[in-house]
Design a protein around this motif. Structure first.
Motif, PDB file in Angstrom:
ATOM      1  N   LEU A 133     -10.273 -20.060  -1.106  1.00 59.40           N
ATOM      2  CA  LEU A 133      -9.524 -20.125  -2.352  1.00 59.40           C
ATOM      3  C   LEU A 133      -8.323 -19.186  -2.373  1.00 59.40           C
ATOM      4  CD1 LEU A 133     -12.491 -20.297  -4.894  1.00 59.40           C
ATOM      5  CD2 LEU A 133     -10.931 -22.151  -4.255  1.00 59.40           C
ATOM      6  N   ALA A 134      -8.436 -18.041  -1.711  1.00 62.48           N
ATOM      7  CA  ALA A 134      -7.358 -17.048  -1.780  1.00 62.48           C
ATOM      8  C   ALA A 134      -7.515 -16.024  -0.674  1.00 62.48           C
ATOM      9  CB  ALA A 134      -7.365 -16.348  -3.142  1.00 62.48           C
ATOM     10  N   ASN A 135      -6.394 -15.457  -0.256  1.00 58.39           N
ATOM     11  CA  ASN A 135      -6.382 -14.327   0.671  1.00 58.39           C
ATOM     12  C   ASN A 135      -6.553 -13.065  -0.159  1.00 58.39           C
ATOM     13  OD1 ASN A 135      -6.040 -12.597   2.805  1.00 58.39           O
ATOM     14  ND2 ASN A 135      -3.841 -12.951   3.021  1.00 58.39           N
ATOM     15  N   TYR A 136      -7.790 -12.787  -0.529  1.00 62.44           N
ATOM     16  CA  TYR A 136      -8.103 -11.811  -1.577  1.00 62.44           C
ATOM     17  C   TYR A 136      -9.162 -10.845  -1.064  1.00 62.44           C
ATOM     18  CZ  TYR A 136      -9.857 -10.325  -6.235  1.00 62.44           C
ATOM     19  OH  TYR A 136     -10.254  -9.612  -7.337  1.00 62.44           O
ATOM     20  N   GLY A 137      -8.858  -9.537  -1.135  1.00 64.99           N
ATOM     21  CA  GLY A 137      -9.805  -8.548  -0.642  1.00 64.99           C
ATOM     22  C   GLY A 137     -10.076  -8.728   0.842  1.00 64.99           C
ATOM     23  N   ASN A 138      -8.999  -8.769   1.624  1.00 66.76           N
ATOM     24  CA  ASN A 138      -9.077  -9.157   3.031  1.00 66.76           C
ATOM     25  C   ASN A 138      -8.706  -8.013   3.963  1.00 66.76           C
ATOM     26  OD1 ASN A 138      -9.261 -11.003   5.275  1.00 66.76           O
ATOM     27  ND2 ASN A 138      -7.028 -11.205   5.232  1.00 66.76           N
ATOM     28  N   ALA A 139      -8.915  -6.766   3.558  1.00 66.93           N
ATOM     29  CA  ALA A 139      -8.509  -5.635   4.389  1.00 66.93           C
ATOM     30  C   ALA A 139      -9.176  -5.658   5.756  1.00 66.93           C
ATOM     31  CB  ALA A 139      -8.823  -4.320   3.674  1.00 66.93           C
ATOM     32  N   ALA A 140     -10.397  -6.173   5.831  1.00 64.21           N
ATOM     33  CA  ALA A 140     -11.113  -6.213   7.104  1.00 64.21           C
ATOM     34  C   ALA A 140     -10.843  -7.481   7.891  1.00 64.21           C
ATOM     35  CB  ALA A 140     -12.616  -6.080   6.859  1.00 64.21           C
ATOM     36  N   GLY A 141     -10.044  -8.389   7.357  1.00 66.60           N
ATOM     37  CA  GLY A 141      -9.746  -9.627   8.061  1.00 66.60           C
ATOM     38  C   GLY A 141     -10.854 -10.649   8.000  1.00 66.60           C
ATOM     39  N   ALA A 169      10.008   1.960  -9.402  1.00 72.05           N
ATOM     40  CA  ALA A 169      10.823   0.809  -9.008  1.00 72.05           C
ATOM     41  C   ALA A 169      11.486   0.974  -7.649  1.00 72.05           C
ATOM     42  CB  ALA A 169      11.886   0.549 -10.076  1.00 72.05           C
ATOM     43  N   THR A 170      11.810   2.199  -7.260  1.00 76.48           N
ATOM     44  CA  THR A 170      12.546   2.403  -6.019  1.00 76.48           C
ATOM     45  C   THR A 170      11.645   2.480  -4.793  1.00 76.48           C
ATOM     46  OG1 THR A 170      12.563   4.727  -6.696  1.00 76.48           O
ATOM     47  CG2 THR A 170      14.591   3.473  -7.000  1.00 76.48           C
ATOM     48  N   ASN A 171      10.336   2.440  -4.979  1.00 77.42           N
ATOM     49  CA  ASN A 171       9.409   2.540  -3.855  1.00 77.42           C
ATOM     50  C   ASN A 171       9.066   1.168  -3.284  1.00 77.42           C
ATOM     51  OD1 ASN A 171       9.426   5.211  -4.497  1.00 77.42           O
ATOM     52  ND2 ASN A 171       7.230   5.420  -4.791  1.00 77.42           N
ATOM     53  N   ARG A 172       8.501   1.196  -2.086  1.00 77.25           N
ATOM     54  CA  ARG A 172       7.994  -0.017  -1.439  1.00 77.25           C
ATOM     55  C   ARG A 172       6.518   0.189  -1.132  1.00 77.25           C
ATOM     56  NH1 ARG A 172      10.428  -0.831   3.678  1.00 77.25           N
ATOM     57  NH2 ARG A 172      10.599   1.428   3.801  1.00 77.25           N
ATOM     58  N   TYR A 173       5.804  -0.936  -0.957  1.00 77.90           N
ATOM     59  CA  TYR A 173       4.360  -0.819  -0.787  1.00 77.90           C
ATOM     60  C   TYR A 173       3.844  -1.885   0.175  1.00 77.90           C
ATOM     61  CZ  TYR A 173      -0.557  -0.285  -1.884  1.00 77.90           C
ATOM     62  OH  TYR A 173      -1.907  -0.081  -1.777  1.00 77.90           O
ATOM     63  N   VAL A 174       2.772  -1.541   0.883  1.00 83.14           N
ATOM     64  CA  VAL A 174       2.204  -2.348   1.952  1.00 83.14           C
ATOM     65  C   VAL A 174       1.786  -3.747   1.507  1.00 83.14           C
ATOM     66  CG1 VAL A 174      -0.077  -1.360   1.527  1.00 83.14           C
ATOM     67  CG2 VAL A 174       0.427  -2.317   3.768  1.00 83.14           C
ATOM     68  N   ALA A 175       1.392  -3.918   0.255  1.00 82.09           N
ATOM     69  CA  ALA A 175       0.888  -5.218  -0.204  1.00 82.09           C
ATOM     70  C   ALA A 175       1.768  -5.818  -1.286  1.00 82.09           C
ATOM     71  CB  ALA A 175      -0.541  -5.070  -0.721  1.00 82.09           C
ATOM     72  N   ASP A 217     -13.692  -4.824  -0.854  1.00 78.48           N
ATOM     73  CA  ASP A 217     -12.884  -3.716  -1.354  1.00 78.48           C
ATOM     74  C   ASP A 217     -11.934  -3.197  -0.276  1.00 78.48           C
ATOM     75  OD1 ASP A 217     -14.370  -2.081   0.364  1.00 78.48           O
ATOM     76  OD2 ASP A 217     -15.637  -1.279  -1.244  1.00 78.48           O
ATOM     77  N   PHE A 218     -11.240  -2.106  -0.577  1.00 74.20           N
ATOM     78  CA  PHE A 218     -10.228  -1.574   0.331  1.00 74.20           C
ATOM     79  C   PHE A 218     -10.808  -1.172   1.683  1.00 74.20           C
ATOM     80  CE2 PHE A 218      -8.236  -0.841  -3.819  1.00 74.20           C
ATOM     81  CZ  PHE A 218      -6.961  -1.329  -3.587  1.00 74.20           C
ATOM     82  N   ASN A 219     -12.087  -0.837   1.724  1.00 77.62           N
ATOM     83  CA  ASN A 219     -12.732  -0.467   2.980  1.00 77.62           C
ATOM     84  C   ASN A 219     -13.324  -1.658   3.708  1.00 77.62           C
ATOM     85  OD1 ASN A 219     -12.272   2.321   3.096  1.00 77.62           O
ATOM     86  ND2 ASN A 219     -13.886   2.695   1.586  1.00 77.62           N
ATOM     87  N   TRP A 260      -4.274  -9.065  -0.848  1.00 76.77           N
ATOM     88  CA  TRP A 260      -5.072  -9.148   0.375  1.00 76.77           C
ATOM     89  C   TRP A 260      -5.757  -7.817   0.664  1.00 76.77           C
ATOM     90  CZ3 TRP A 260      -4.340  -5.769   4.373  1.00 76.77           C
ATOM     91  CH2 TRP A 260      -3.131  -5.060   4.404  1.00 76.77           C
ATOM     92  N   GLN A 261      -5.142  -6.734   0.230  1.00 74.71           N
ATOM     93  CA  GLN A 261      -5.613  -5.403   0.598  1.00 74.71           C
ATOM     94  C   GLN A 261      -6.854  -4.985  -0.179  1.00 74.71           C
ATOM     95  OE1 GLN A 261      -2.961  -2.291  -0.463  1.00 74.71           O
ATOM     96  NE2 GLN A 261      -3.858  -0.782   0.905  1.00 74.71           N
ATOM     97  N   GLY A 262      -7.000  -5.471  -1.410  1.00 73.84           N
ATOM     98  CA  GLY A 262      -8.174  -5.100  -2.185  1.00 73.84           C
ATOM     99  C   GLY A 262      -7.916  -4.848  -3.655  1.00 73.84           C
ATOM    100  N   HIS A 263      -6.667  -4.911  -4.108  1.00 75.40           N
ATOM    101  CA  HIS A 263      -6.410  -4.801  -5.543  1.00 75.40           C
ATOM    102  C   HIS A 263      -7.107  -5.960  -6.241  1.00 75.40           C
ATOM    103  CE1 HIS A 263      -3.074  -2.876  -3.401  1.00 75.40           C
ATOM    104  NE2 HIS A 263      -3.054  -2.018  -4.398  1.00 75.40           N
ATOM    105  N   GLN A 264      -7.772  -5.673  -7.346  1.00 76.08           N
ATOM    106  CA  GLN A 264      -8.605  -6.673  -7.996  1.00 76.08           C
ATOM    107  C   GLN A 264      -7.849  -7.466  -9.051  1.00 76.08           C
ATOM    108  OE1 GLN A 264     -12.139  -3.893  -8.788  1.00 76.08           O
ATOM    109  NE2 GLN A 264     -13.132  -5.805  -8.197  1.00 76.08           N
TER     110      GLN A 264
END
Length: 572
Positions: A304-312, A403-409, A291-293, A390-394
């Motif tokens: 298989l994927a760079n998935y749920g990788n917030a902790a590296g 639409a005008t915003n930017r996001y870390v992931a 998860d995100f933590n 990678w951050q934790g979105h499932q």
């Protein structure tokens, strides 16, 4: 920095990276940059189906020719997807890299608005204007309306100079400077929205970035020289970051890149088609996820994927520097085993795929002064694809973002209509000939088409992109198949009624009887990269639409999956 203060979508809150400060030493798995390697497996890749080129003057260099599992493939590669019996599309094999975007900025001199104004695609403004139509957004006023007399034009959100482009891809909140709106037609950018007025309150609610400050546990892969943003220098070199998927980019900046490259942002439906019909693009195997933590939730494979990788725990390259989380973002295509049925990489994880689906909706907007969030209704929102990050979105979660915003992931890839193959001559999959009756009688042929893969489902009882077949019927699928590994493969059929399967002329499965749904298997030793004939015959005597028909394979290294289109070439 607390990501919980950013935004929440569909009831999912983003949580703080602060708890990850002590996790930066997490080990990367065996193999190059986190890839789990089977030393006993021989691997072959077949890139002959990749189509098209971009406008980039350079085709080699970091982020241009450094994608794929060996980091040596063209990052602008395109692969076709069959949407229906009459429609196909080309879709980037890889997420857009920071290096590809850097080439775009260099080609336009940073005057991205000027380029679009003189090369405006036909699709440019229609959806944006529709998303801004009545009713007016509430919560902050209509910040996205006819700004500075520029009309309902996406171009107003694009930079006009190298310095503007630098700012637009940096760590600060960015957007149209309120002080310039009426006087100059919104020509400038402002990091803190100086000169904001009470009517629009840009200083509090202007378009923002969320998680792009690498001095605060953010991840921003577009490298800029030290000192460009005092106190927020990138922790990694340009050579390292240019190879990675681009993050912290807005809908408009990505749409402009795709337009320059001859394409557009894909729809969710097109990305869904590239995903296929299984739970994950690679099949039903559940991958590792935290998860995100950084708390592990599933303990599946990490290759298989760079998935749920917030902790590296899945990927962290190069070694972590300070609190810059950009090393969690992987080189596109690094996780080869996670490709979809048409060969597209990273459909799960790495960056969230931004779609071209824009509409009015409700989202939480972050105050630029750090004072929390405000709910905005009837705002122009963009749908994110279901593949997680990678951050934790499932996987499967539903998100929409202003639409005008930017996001870390957040990042994406492009779709292209020009150059897509005709559906009738689709280059990947099975040649499929259908017959009325159960006997495969030539006189009863109902036509030939290309089925990218065989995956009738109990809910639709039809192949991907195909109309339903009236029972009783029979079908013959023929192709050549190229395995990726030199190993013994198990071929598996799931069907009701008759089924038989040959590989390289050897009959592996033979159950030519009427029966309820049943699973049958057969094995054969195959060599990586060698083309083998495969033929499957099947009849349905009328057992009804509740019966599924699927053709799968697996080996020691190959997880079980529906045989994917990318490994199949239709017979002549």
């Amino acid at each position: 920095m607390n990501l919980r203060s950013f935004v929440s979508f569909a009831g999912v809150s983003l949580v703080s990276f602060a708890s990850l400060a002590n996790m930066t030493g997490c080990a990367v798995g065996a193999g190059e940059e986190g890839e789990v390697v089977d030393p006993g497996a021989s691997v072959a890749s077949d890139e002959t189906a990749e189509l098209g080129t971009t406008q980039e003057a350079l085709t080699t260099g970091n982020g241009l020719s450094t994608c794929g599992p060996a980091h040596n493939e063209r990052c602008d590669a395109k692969l076709p997807v069959k949407i229906s019996d009459t429609k196909t599309v080309l879709l980037n094999k890889f997420d857009i890299t920071a290096g590809r975007y850097r080439a775009f900025v260099a080609a336009t001199g940073g005057n991205i608005r000027g380029y679009i104004d003189t090369h405006k695609p036909s699709y440019w403004n229609g959806p944006w204007a529709a998303a801004l139509a009545a009713p007016t957004p509430t919560g902050v006023g209509n910040l996205w309306s006819d700004v500075g007399g520029y009309g309902y034009d996406w171009s107003v959100w694009l930079p006009t100079s190298a310095s503007d482009a630098s700012f637009a891809l940096g760590p600060y909140n960015w957007g149209i400077a309120a002080g310039n709106m009426a006087a100059t037609g919104a020509t400038g950018y402002s990091g803190r929205y100086s000169g904001a007025t009470a009517a629009t309150d840009w200083s509090l609610y202007g378009p923002g970035n969320e998680g792009c400050a690498v001095s605060s546990y953010g991840a921003r892969t577009y490298w800029q020289p030290n000192g460009t943003f005092p106190g927020d220098d990138n922790g990694y070199s340009q050579a390292e970051l240019d190879k990675k998927a681009l993050t912290c980019v807005s809908f408009h900046l990505l749409q402009a890149f795709c337009a320059w490259d001859g394409g557009r942002l894909p729809t969710a439906a097109e990305l869904n088609a590239s995903w296929g019909v299984e739970t994950y693009p690679w099949g039903e195997t559940v991958p590792y996820y935290a998860d995100f933590n950084g708390t592990p939730v599933t303990s599946g494979p990490k290759d298989l994927a760079n998935y749920g990788n917030a902790a590296g725990a899945v990927y962290a390259s190069p070694a972590t520097v300070g609190v810059d989380m950009s090393n969690r973002v992987s080189i596109p295509g690094h996780f080869a085993k996670g490709a979809g049925p048409y060969g597209h990489a990273d459909l799960v994880g790495n960056v969230i795929k931004m779609t071209g689906d824009i509409s009015q909706g409700t989202a939480n907007q972050t105050r630029a002064d750090g004072g929390g969030t405000v709910t905005v209704t009837n705002a122009p929102v963009v749908a994110w694809h279901k593949g997680g990050s990678w951050q934790g979105h499932q996987v499967g979660a539903s998100y929409k973002f202003i639409a005008t915003n930017r996001y870390v992931a957040m990042g994406g890839r492009c779709a292209y209509d020009a150059g897509a193959p005709a559906a009738s001559a689709f280059p990947s999959g099975f040649r499929a000939e259908y017959f009325s009756g159960t006997g495969l009688v030539a006189a009863n042929s109902k036509g030939v088409r290309v089925d990218p893969y065989v995956a009738f489902t109990s809910s639709t009882y039809k192949n991907p992109a195909a109309s339903a077949i009236t029972t009783p019927y029979s079908v013959r699928w023929t192709a050549t198949v190229k395995p990726r590994y030199t190993q013994t493969y198990t071929f598996k059929t799931v069907s009701g009624d008759g089924i038989r399967l040959w590989v390289n002329g050897t009959l592996l499965i033979n159950d030519w009887t009427s029966h309820a749904s049943a699973t049958r298997t057969g094995t054969i030793a195959l060599t990586a990269g060698t083309a083998y004939s495969i033929k499957v015959e099947h009849y349905n005597a009328g057992t009804g639409p509740g019966v599924a028909t699927r053709i799968l394979w697996k080996s020691t290294t190959q997880q079980e999956q529906i045989i994917p289109a990318i490994q199949l070439t239709p017979s002549p």
